[in-house]
Design a protein around this motif. Structure first.
Motif, PDB file in Angstrom:
ATOM      1  N   HIS A   1     -12.834  18.224 -42.329  1.00 46.82           N
ATOM      2  CA  HIS A   1     -11.932  18.895 -43.248  1.00 46.82           C
ATOM      3  C   HIS A   1     -10.630  18.106 -43.355  1.00 46.82           C
ATOM      4  N   ILE A   2      -9.809  18.492 -44.305  1.00 51.06           N
ATOM      5  CA  ILE A   2      -8.467  17.946 -44.387  1.00 51.06           C
ATOM      6  C   ILE A   2      -7.480  19.066 -44.063  1.00 51.06           C
ATOM      7  N   GLN A   3      -6.219  18.679 -43.839  1.00 46.54           N
ATOM      8  CA  GLN A   3      -5.171  19.639 -43.537  1.00 46.54           C
ATOM      9  C   GLN A   3      -4.121  19.626 -44.637  1.00 46.54           C
ATOM     10  N   ARG A   4      -3.233  20.602 -44.596  1.00 49.04           N
ATOM     11  CA  ARG A   4      -2.181  20.698 -45.606  1.00 49.04           C
ATOM     12  C   ARG A   4      -1.359  19.423 -45.694  1.00 49.04           C
ATOM     13  N   ARG A   5      -1.105  18.814 -44.547  1.00 54.82           N
ATOM     14  CA  ARG A   5      -0.265  17.613 -44.560  1.00 54.82           C
ATOM     15  C   ARG A   5      -0.877  16.476 -45.367  1.00 54.82           C
ATOM     16  N   HIS A   6      -2.196  16.488 -45.492  1.00 51.88           N
ATOM     17  CA  HIS A   6      -2.836  15.430 -46.274  1.00 51.88           C
ATOM     18  C   HIS A   6      -2.520  15.587 -47.764  1.00 51.88           C
ATOM     19  N   LEU A   7      -2.304  16.810 -48.205  1.00 48.32           N
ATOM     20  CA  LEU A   7      -1.872  17.032 -49.591  1.00 48.32           C
ATOM     21  C   LEU A   7      -0.448  16.518 -49.786  1.00 48.32           C
ATOM     22  N   THR A   8       0.379  16.679 -48.755  1.00 44.72           N
ATOM     23  CA  THR A   8       1.755  16.199 -48.827  1.00 44.72           C
ATOM     24  C   THR A   8       1.811  14.672 -48.808  1.00 44.72           C
ATOM     25  N   GLU A   9       0.893  14.068 -48.071  1.00 43.75           N
ATOM     26  CA  GLU A   9       0.872  12.608 -47.966  1.00 43.75           C
ATOM     27  C   GLU A   9       0.246  11.938 -49.191  1.00 43.75           C
ATOM     28  N   ALA A  10      -0.503  12.699 -49.983  1.00 47.68           N
ATOM     29  CA  ALA A  10      -1.166  12.151 -51.181  1.00 47.68           C
ATOM     30  C   ALA A  10      -0.176  12.143 -52.346  1.00 47.68           C
ATOM     31  N   LEU A  11       0.204  10.963 -52.774  1.00 47.08           N
ATOM     32  CA  LEU A  11       1.228  10.826 -53.807  1.00 47.08           C
ATOM     33  C   LEU A  11       0.621  10.462 -55.163  1.00 47.08           C
ATOM     34  N   VAL A  12       1.328  10.846 -56.205  1.00 49.84           N
ATOM     35  CA  VAL A  12       0.906  10.520 -57.563  1.00 49.84           C
ATOM     36  C   VAL A  12       2.148  10.230 -58.387  1.00 49.84           C
ATOM     37  N   ALA A  13       2.033   9.289 -59.324  1.00 49.68           N
ATOM     38  CA  ALA A  13       3.144   8.953 -60.212  1.00 49.68           C
ATOM     39  C   ALA A  13       3.161   9.928 -61.383  1.00 49.68           C
ATOM     40  N   VAL A  14       4.292  10.597 -61.571  1.00 47.81           N
ATOM     41  CA  VAL A  14       4.414  11.627 -62.613  1.00 47.81           C
ATOM     42  C   VAL A  14       5.365  11.129 -63.701  1.00 47.81           C
ATOM     43  N   PRO A  15       4.910  11.097 -64.951  1.00 50.16           N
ATOM     44  CA  PRO A  15       5.757  10.621 -66.047  1.00 50.16           C
ATOM     45  C   PRO A  15       6.715  11.704 -66.535  1.00 50.16           C
ATOM     46  N   PRO A  16       7.711  11.354 -67.314  1.00 50.73           N
ATOM     47  CA  PRO A  16       8.600  12.359 -67.908  1.00 50.73           C
ATOM     48  C   PRO A  16       7.832  13.294 -68.843  1.00 50.73           C
ATOM     49  N   GLY A  17       8.425  14.457 -69.104  1.00 59.83           N
ATOM     50  CA  GLY A  17       7.784  15.486 -69.909  1.00 59.83           C
ATOM     51  C   GLY A  17       7.294  15.047 -71.278  1.00 59.83           C
ATOM     52  N   PRO A  18       8.113  14.325 -72.066  1.00 55.43           N
ATOM     53  CA  PRO A  18       7.662  13.926 -73.412  1.00 55.43           C
ATOM     54  C   PRO A  18       6.383  13.100 -73.391  1.00 55.43           C
ATOM     55  N   LEU A  19       6.281  12.162 -72.433  1.00 59.76           N
ATOM     56  CA  LEU A  19       5.073  11.339 -72.349  1.00 59.76           C
ATOM     57  C   LEU A  19       3.889  12.174 -71.878  1.00 59.76           C
TER      58      LEU A  19
END
Length: 437
Positions: free
Chosen positions: A365-383
């Motif tokens: 299984h995974i733990q909550r901290r793995h969700l915190t460690e998983a990063l994603v690049a988020v663009p500004p709202g208009p894009l």
């Protein structure tokens, strides 16, 4: 105890054993996992029980070599062989080989004599009587079926021509379901490729940085992408974007121990959605729970579900209203659109599975901290808004196809016991299929 179909056929139908309509009834082989060379440059797909899903099987995760086939005493199984899982979590699961393959020792393989029985008719008989068959399994930790019991199982058999006519109705429904699933696999692959290009490889930004026009998008959309990068916790990301943790852009709600929430009655309940239901895409035969759960723990069509224990999967649910069981997250967000957090979670799924595989427990299984460690690049709202015009319809189409497939499965499951018991005549069945077309 001898098994016999629980269906009552017309008197003119014969009763025969499975063994009597099979050229071969056998089990698979056991190639040594230490002999890795047996799986390198393989020539034959090697099916395991977890790959059986009540459908035609045309490929496998592993392929084995000629040496492995000889070493394991595995048999080459021809196209249209029926497989049944004989023990473990998938006991009773079925598959039909779409090409020559081999299987492991946990499968029973039935090579049907086509002059006596349509392989599809035997498949539907097994499917229609699965609850009864599985009830014969023994064992506590691991459920086991006996090959001897299955071989001697008695089934009703109409004439060969009648078998084919019955199977034509049911098989045509299954072929439509398979087409919808293949279409969804293609749409899903396109959506994931776009996500990787936009949010992982940053192809439009790299193109602009090199003085090129981004491919596959109009000038208005291309103009919203920057032409520079900046440093972040994720490494270089497009200028003006942010590196965010998965659990900061979406809420991952864990399900309940639903055995503590029994149904109100036989008519008031919610089917329990566990990992098995998530993988199957439906709740037929599921446990039941209270219909009065807090709204957050009620699953509706279109919800994103993530099984974080055991078999890690991320899916958009299309199997009808149900109750969220523990070991499943329901993922929602007020910050980013559904397509984004769905694809972002799926992007990290291989890493999550790798983490779970190294857990020294009976169930990875995974733990909550793995969700915190998983990063994603988020663009500004208009894009994000403009990109939604391309990405969202792909996943909407997937959901619509899944709902259509679910309706067809419901029709097939309604027709199946009546057709294979002779209770429903073919003109009536054709009319019901046409009504849903």
């Amino acid at each position: 105890m001898e098994l016999e179909s629980c269906l009552s056929p017309p008197s003119e139908w014969r009763k025969v054993s499975i063994a009597s309509v099979c050229k071969r009834f056998t089990s698979g082989g056991t190639p040594s996992r230490k002999k890795l060379e047996y799986f390198e440059g393989g020539v034959l797909p090697w099916i395991k029980t977890k790959e059986l899903a009540d459908c035609v099987v045309g490929d496998a995760e592993e392929w084995i070599t000629e040496e492995a086939i000889a070493y394991s005493s595995a048999k080459r199984l021809p196209r249209n062989t029926l497989l049944m899982a004989m023990y473990g979590a998938t006991v009773g699961q079925l598959g039909v080989l779409g090409r020559e393959m081999a299987c492991n020792q946990a499968c029973a393989a039935m090579v049907v004599d086509d002059t006596l029985c349509d392989f599809r008719f035997l498949y539907y008989q097994l499917l229609g009587n699965r609850r009864q068959i599985v009830s014969m399994a023994t064992g506590a930790a691991q459920q086991n079926l006996s090959g001897a019991q299955i071989k001697t199982w008695v089934l009703p058999l109409p004439s060969r021509g009648e078998q084919s006519r019955i199977c034509h109705v049911l098989w045509s429904i299954d072929e439509r379901i398979a087409l919808l699933r293949r279409t969804n696999a293609t749409l899903e692959a396109i959506a994931q490729a776009l996500f990787k290009s936009w949010f992982v490889d940053f192809d439009p930004v790299r193109a602009k940085a090199e003085g090129r026009e981004p491919e596959g998008m109009d000038a208005v959309t291309a103009a919203l992408f920057p032409s520079e990068f900046e440093d972040s916790k994720l490494g270089p990301i497009p200028k003006g974007w942010s590196a965010r943790a998965l659990d900061s852009i979406a809420n991952y709600l864990n399900g309940l121990a639903l055995q503590k929430y029994p149904p109100e009655s036989d008519s008031e309940f919610l089917p329990v959605i566990k990992i098995a239901q998530l993988r199957a895409g439906h709740t037929r035969g599921a446990d039941r729970a209270s219909a009065r759960l807090k709204p957050g723990y009620v699953v509706e069509d279109g919800d994103v579900l993530f099984s974080w224990s055991g078999s890690l999967e991320v899916e958009t649910w299309g199997g009808g209203r149900g109750a969220l069981n523990q070991h499943l997250f329901k993922v929602t967000s007020t910050e980013v659109p559904k397509w984004f957090y769905y694809l972002a979670t799926r992007h990290h799924l291989p890493a999550f599975r790798e983490t779970a595989a190294h857990k020294a427990t009976t169930m990875g299984h995974i733990q909550r901290r793995h969700l915190t460690e998983a990063l994603v690049a988020v663009p500004p709202g208009p894009l994000m808004k403009v990109l939604s015009e391309t990405a969202a319809p792909l996943l909407d189409a997937c959901l619509n196809n899944a709902l259509r497939a679910s309706s067809l499965e419901g029709l097939r499951d309604t027709l199946l016991p009546r057709l294979i018991s002779g209770k429903l005549r073919l003109p009536e069945a054709d009319a019901e299929v046409e009504a849903l077309s």
